[in-house]
Design a protein around this motif. Structure first.
Motif, PDB file in Angstrom:
ATOM      1  N   THR A 106      -5.069  -3.876   9.061  1.00  0.00           N
ATOM      2  CA  THR A 106      -4.605  -5.196   8.655  1.00  0.00           C
ATOM      3  C   THR A 106      -5.238  -5.555   7.320  1.00  0.00           C
ATOM      4  O   THR A 106      -6.137  -4.859   6.827  1.00  0.00           O
ATOM      5  CB  THR A 106      -4.959  -6.259   9.715  1.00  0.00           C
ATOM      6  N   TRP A 107      -4.794  -6.658   6.737  1.00  0.00           N
ATOM      7  CA  TRP A 107      -5.288  -7.083   5.429  1.00  0.00           C
ATOM      8  C   TRP A 107      -5.252  -8.596   5.332  1.00  0.00           C
ATOM      9  O   TRP A 107      -4.591  -9.276   6.137  1.00  0.00           O
ATOM     10  CB  TRP A 107      -4.424  -6.476   4.303  1.00  0.00           C
ATOM     11  N   PHE A 156      -8.951  -4.968   2.890  1.00  0.00           N
ATOM     12  CA  PHE A 156      -8.263  -4.089   3.826  1.00  0.00           C
ATOM     13  C   PHE A 156      -9.199  -3.788   4.994  1.00  0.00           C
ATOM     14  O   PHE A 156     -10.378  -3.425   4.792  1.00  0.00           O
ATOM     15  CB  PHE A 156      -7.863  -2.777   3.142  1.00  0.00           C
ATOM     16  N   LEU A 213      -3.987   1.537   4.120  1.00  0.00           N
ATOM     17  CA  LEU A 213      -3.361   0.527   3.268  1.00  0.00           C
ATOM     18  C   LEU A 213      -3.723   0.819   1.817  1.00  0.00           C
ATOM     19  O   LEU A 213      -4.853   1.216   1.515  1.00  0.00           O
ATOM     20  CB  LEU A 213      -3.842  -0.886   3.648  1.00  0.00           C
ATOM     21  N   SER A 214      -2.771   0.620   0.929  1.00  0.00           N
ATOM     22  CA  SER A 214      -3.009   0.847  -0.503  1.00  0.00           C
ATOM     23  C   SER A 214      -2.353  -0.266  -1.305  1.00  0.00           C
ATOM     24  O   SER A 214      -1.405  -0.910  -0.846  1.00  0.00           O
ATOM     25  CB  SER A 214      -2.454   2.210  -0.937  1.00  0.00           C
ATOM     26  N   THR A 223      -7.077   2.101  -2.785  1.00  0.00           N
ATOM     27  CA  THR A 223      -7.314   2.030  -1.335  1.00  0.00           C
ATOM     28  C   THR A 223      -8.685   1.466  -0.991  1.00  0.00           C
ATOM     29  O   THR A 223      -9.091   1.514   0.176  1.00  0.00           O
ATOM     30  CB  THR A 223      -7.171   3.440  -0.719  1.00  0.00           C
ATOM     31  N   ILE A 262       1.509  -4.230  -1.300  1.00  0.00           N
ATOM     32  CA  ILE A 262       0.597  -3.595  -0.347  1.00  0.00           C
ATOM     33  C   ILE A 262       1.428  -2.644   0.499  1.00  0.00           C
ATOM     34  O   ILE A 262       2.347  -3.073   1.217  1.00  0.00           O
ATOM     35  CB  ILE A 262      -0.111  -4.638   0.538  1.00  0.00           C
ATOM     36  N   ASP A 263       1.116  -1.356   0.411  1.00  0.00           N
ATOM     37  CA  ASP A 263       1.828  -0.330   1.172  1.00  0.00           C
ATOM     38  C   ASP A 263       1.037   0.025   2.412  1.00  0.00           C
ATOM     39  O   ASP A 263      -0.194   0.149   2.386  1.00  0.00           O
ATOM     40  CB  ASP A 263       2.031   0.924   0.320  1.00  0.00           C
ATOM     41  N   GLY A 264       1.767   0.261   3.502  1.00  0.00           N
ATOM     42  CA  GLY A 264       1.147   0.620   4.756  1.00  0.00           C
ATOM     43  C   GLY A 264       1.631  -0.284   5.870  1.00  0.00           C
ATOM     44  O   GLY A 264       2.496  -1.160   5.670  1.00  0.00           O
ATOM     45  N   GLY A 287       2.469  -4.076   5.426  1.00  0.00           N
ATOM     46  CA  GLY A 287       2.400  -4.350   3.996  1.00  0.00           C
ATOM     47  C   GLY A 287       3.503  -5.286   3.523  1.00  0.00           C
ATOM     48  O   GLY A 287       4.535  -5.455   4.180  1.00  0.00           O
TER      49      GLY A 287
END
Length: 866
Positions: free
Chosen positions: A196-197, A233, A240-241, A256, A272-274, A277
């Motif tokens: 999560t972020w 992150f 997550l990136s 990352t 935000i990829d993942g 995201g």
């Protein structure tokens, strides 16, 4: 015979509802007293988690604090259970009975012990029981006593509650979940639940905009340039990136790192990829440069040369400072006479633009007030350029404004010649021989009334000799030039302003000589000569009055009205002098003496009414008004500092008030009595209080004090400017006024330092000292002005013999059916003395506690206003 039913059981059945409420109150009371430490610890722990304090501390510290909190909850819970006693029904009944007079429920449970067989005694007992039953029927539920001041003398429960409220306002419930990541094996739990972020966008502090929680934003986000983006992150590293193009960095590689911090410098994308995201289009809003412009229509110059130049400034987030620069427009100068040579190098004139002491600075109008009459460029063509700056360091300039540098005008021919030669000397030191030659020429064998005072003539000759001696020795240096220029300026002012007083003295002396001659039986030739001297002195006095009216009323309409008034007064005086001469020629000296006394009285009345008929305010009145405004502003700052001090010791007691005091002089908001600020208070003060409230609360604890310190500094600078612009006041009262204002400035400086050091108590003491010094300075200044305007000390309220006397406010008694007059109040020579007496009387009455509250409240409002 059946047994009599117990009246207490009957009554308790009827009082079931108040009894149940009282019993519930007892339960709540004992629960609160037994378990308040438990919920206090829980509230503090929840506040710390929602504010994210666990993310800023080491793992060992976080779990150590968690263990201590858990042990505290367990210990306080066990102690609470040991203390808690469930209330019985009898206790609730006793509590309800104690709240009623005479304890009627206990009386209903009593049994007659003596005289039960006596009919009278039994009847009396029944009447008593009936009265107690009626009283018990009115029972109401008793409120529980939830006060914990004895159990919690330090107010720990309030600290916990305040922390929880702050966390709910500025924190996030979701941030508390990050503590799970610190649990041993929490990583596995995170892998099970997924990464999560979270993130925030913080605009620059000077914008006053709130922070944005990134998860709550839409696909398009508009933020100011320079905003700070923070991302975190959680979970497995690399799950997550981040890709972003808003900071101006590389966009090729994915980032990352568990924590990201960067500034928004341009419009771009944020992604935000993942798992879970998201992506956003971030639009960077450029901070516009401030703008400023000269307002030409309302510019004016007072008769003493004081310039008032309005200007308007605006900025999207507020102007913080500004300046005005006057540059000599050499191409537009008439290069003749003393200006034909090349001028000495001089720096442009730089002045600080006045900023609003409080209120919104995004768009405002202010007035630059300065007196540049003594500058060498006075009345010469100059270019005015205004410049302002915002908090981001951006500057904006106005368009060049062509104008003649405003300065004092000199109407006396000799004074004008002296000032012109002073300008030539300051223009270039090469003009020194020419200036000495011109001054010697214009003062050679003065005829007529070129010099009305021997002192002025002698001072000019001394200046000429000094200038020639300095020029012939080693040449005129800068210090010697400035010394001669200052002497020439003082001489010009003496020649210009000294004429009216000299003419008045000569006219009074001529009147006295003529009166003595008539009393002593002088010859007709002597009386005719003295009469002609009086005519000449009167003509000269009236001419000087006309010049004074032109100086103080530069507008054309005012000049015409002053000229018409002078012509009417002159005609009246000529008719009266003709009558005096006719009576003397006829040998009627007693009547001539009486007519001469009437003539003297008429001249005195003309002197009084001349000042009353003019438009506008004198410099002294303007100075008094400015000091009164400064006093109201200082009162407002002191009131807000006092509220802030109360907030420190009693949080929430004055909630919402201190913020609304911006710019006021002492009440909430900027208002009429404290002025403006509905006074500027009123104008902007209330908006400032509302608009600035969120910003101040969002800042650190130093926000309010820092703002107060800045406003105190601005007020001190305004007082210093007013002190430098005070009119010349002689005597002990004038000196005392200047000393008092100097003490006020020092006290304001002390208050400013105390505010910057968060010493509110010390700041309030210094502010009180500053206000007292300001009041003393205003009183002394009023006395000095009254002495100048009324040297004899006699007010106008006395009236003429046979006329109705004026009241203390200067109002004449009404005539006919009118109760009073419609004339303006407090006019005349002794206005300042009477105003001071009225203010002293108001202060005296406001301290008399026996007066009605309505009157005391009215007197308090008067003191706040004046």
């Amino acid at each position: 015979m059946a047994a009599t039913e117990n009246p207490l059981k009957v009554m308790t059945a009827r009082l079931r509802r108040p009894l149940m409420l009282t019993w519930a109150g007892l339960i709540a009371e004992r629960l609160v007293r037994a378990f308040w430490p438990v919920w206090s610890v829980i509230a503090l722990s929840a506040a710390a988690l929602m504010l994210g304090l666990q993310d800023m501390a080491a793992f060992e510290v976080v779990w150590g604090a968690a263990m201590l909190a858990a042990l505290a909850v367990l210990a306080f819970g066990v102690l609470g259970m040991a203390r808690f006693r469930f209330p019985r029904r009898a206790e609730a009944l006793a509590r309800l009975d104690e709240a009623m007079p005479g304890r009627p429920l206990a009386a209903l449970g009593d049994v007659q012990a003596i005289g039960a067989g006596d009919a009278g005694s039994a009847a009396l007992w029944q009447a008593h029981q009936a009265r107690m039953a009626a009283r018990a029927a009115q029972a109401r539920a008793v409120e529980p006593d939830l006060r914990l001041s004895r159990q919690d003398p330090f107010g720990v429960r309030y600290i916990a509650l305040l922390g929880l409220i702050v966390a709910l306002l500025f924190g996030s419930v979701w941030r508390a979940g990050s503590v799970v990541q610190m649990v041993p094996g929490g990583g596995a739990a995170a892998l099970t639940s997924g990464p999560t972020w979270e993130g925030w966008i913080e605009p620059p502090a000077y914008t006053g905009l709130p922070s944005l929680y990134l998860a709550d934003q839409g696909a398009v986000i508009e933020v100011p340039e320079g905003s700070r983006i923070t991302l975190r992150f959680y979970g497995e590293v690399g799950a997550l990136s981040l890709f972003e193009t808003v900071s101006g960095g590389s966009t090729e590689a994915a980032i990352t790192d568990p924590e990201q911090n960067f500034d928004v410098t341009r419009t771009g994308d944020l992604r935000i990829d993942g798992p879970g995201g998201r992506s956003w289009a971030v639009q960077a809003l450029a901070d516009a440069a401030p703008t400023v412009e000269v307002i030409e229509r309302d510019a004016r110059t007072a008769f003493d040369g004081q310039m008032s130049q309005p200007f308007g400034a605006r900025d999207d987030y507020g102007v913080v400072s500004g300046g005005a620069v006057f540059t000599l427009d050499l191409a537009q100068v008439d290069r003749r006479h003393g200006l034909a040579v090349e001028p000495d190098a001089r720096d442009p004139i730089s002045l600080d633009l006045p900023m609003p002491l409080a209120g919104d600075r995004t768009e405002f109008t202010e007035t630059l007030v300065e007196n540049l009459s003594e500058h060498p460029w006075a009345h010469l063509p100059v270019t005015l350029r205004l410049q302002v700056a915002d908090a981001a360091g951006q500057e904006g300039q106005s368009e060049p404004f062509q104008m003649a540098l405003p300065a004092r005008r000199f109407f006396d021919p000799m004074a004008a010649a002296v000032i012109e030669q002073r300008r030539d000397l300051l223009w270039s030191r090469q003009n020194a021989p020419r200036v000495a030659q011109v001054l010697r020429a214009v003062s050679y064998k003065p005829e007529g009334r070129l010099f009305r005072s021997e002192k002025a003539y002698l001072r000019l000759r001394i200046i000429i000799r000094q200038l020639e001696a300095m020029t012939q020795s080693d040449g005129l240096d800068a210090a010697e030039r400035d010394e001669i220029a200052q002497a020439l300026w003082d001489l010009g002012v003496l020649l210009e302003d000294g004429d009216l007083g000299d003419a008045l003295e000569r006219m009074r002396a001529a009147q006295e000589r003529l009166s003595e001659a008539m009393k002593n039986g002088a010859s007709e030739e002597e009386i005719a000569r003295l009469m002609q001297d009086l005519r000449d002195a009167t003509q000269d006095y009236l001419r000087q009055k006309m010049q004074q009216a032109e100086r103080e009323n530069p507008e054309e309409s005012d000049q015409r009205s002053a000229e018409n008034m002078m012509q009417m007064n002159q005609q009246d005086l000529q008719d009266m002098m003709d009558r005096i001469q006719e009576l003397m020629e006829q040998g009627r000296y007693a009547e001539a003496q009486q007519a001469l006394e009437e003539f003297q009285q008429m001249m005195e009345n003309m002197q009084v009414t001349q000042g009353q008929g003019q438009q506008g305010q004198s410099p002294g009145e303007q100075a008094m008004e400015g000091l009164a405004e400064t006093l109201r502003e200082q009162q407002g700052l002191s009131d807000q500092a006092f509220r802030d001090l109360q907030e420190q010791f009693n949080p929430g007691a004055q909630s919402g008030q201190s913020q609304n005091n911006e710019g006021r002089s002492g009440g909430e908001g900027r208002g009429e009595s404290h002025d403006g600020q509905q006074g500027q208070g009123g104008q902007g003060g209330e908006q400032q209080g509302q608009g600035g409230e969120g910003r101040e609360q969002a800042e650190d604890g130093e926000g309010a004090e820092g703002s107060l310190a800045e406003r105190q500094e601005a007020l001190r600078q305004e007082l210093e400017r007013q002190r430098q612009g005070l009119p010349q006041l002689g005597g002990e009262a004038g000196e005392a006024a200047r000393d008092a204002l100097e003490r006020a400035g020092r006290a304001m400086e002390g208050a400013e330092d105390a505010l910057r050091n968060d010493d509110l108590a010390g700041a309030i003491d210094n502010q009180a000292e500053a206000m007292e010094a300001l009041r003393e300075g205003m009183r002394n200044m009023g006395e000095a002005m009254a002495e100048q305007q009324n040297p004899g000390g006699q007010g106008e309220a006395e009236g003429q013999p046979g006329q109705a006397q004026a009241d203390p406010l200067g109002r004449e008694a009404g005539q006919g059916r009118q109760v009073g007059t419609q004339d303006s109040l407090l006019q005349g020579e002794d206005v300042y003395r009477r105003a001071r007496e009225l203010l002293d009387e108001i202060r005296k009455r406001s301290g008399e506690g026996a007066r009605p509250d309505v009157e005391l409240d009215y007197l308090k409002r008067l003191l706040e206003r004046f």
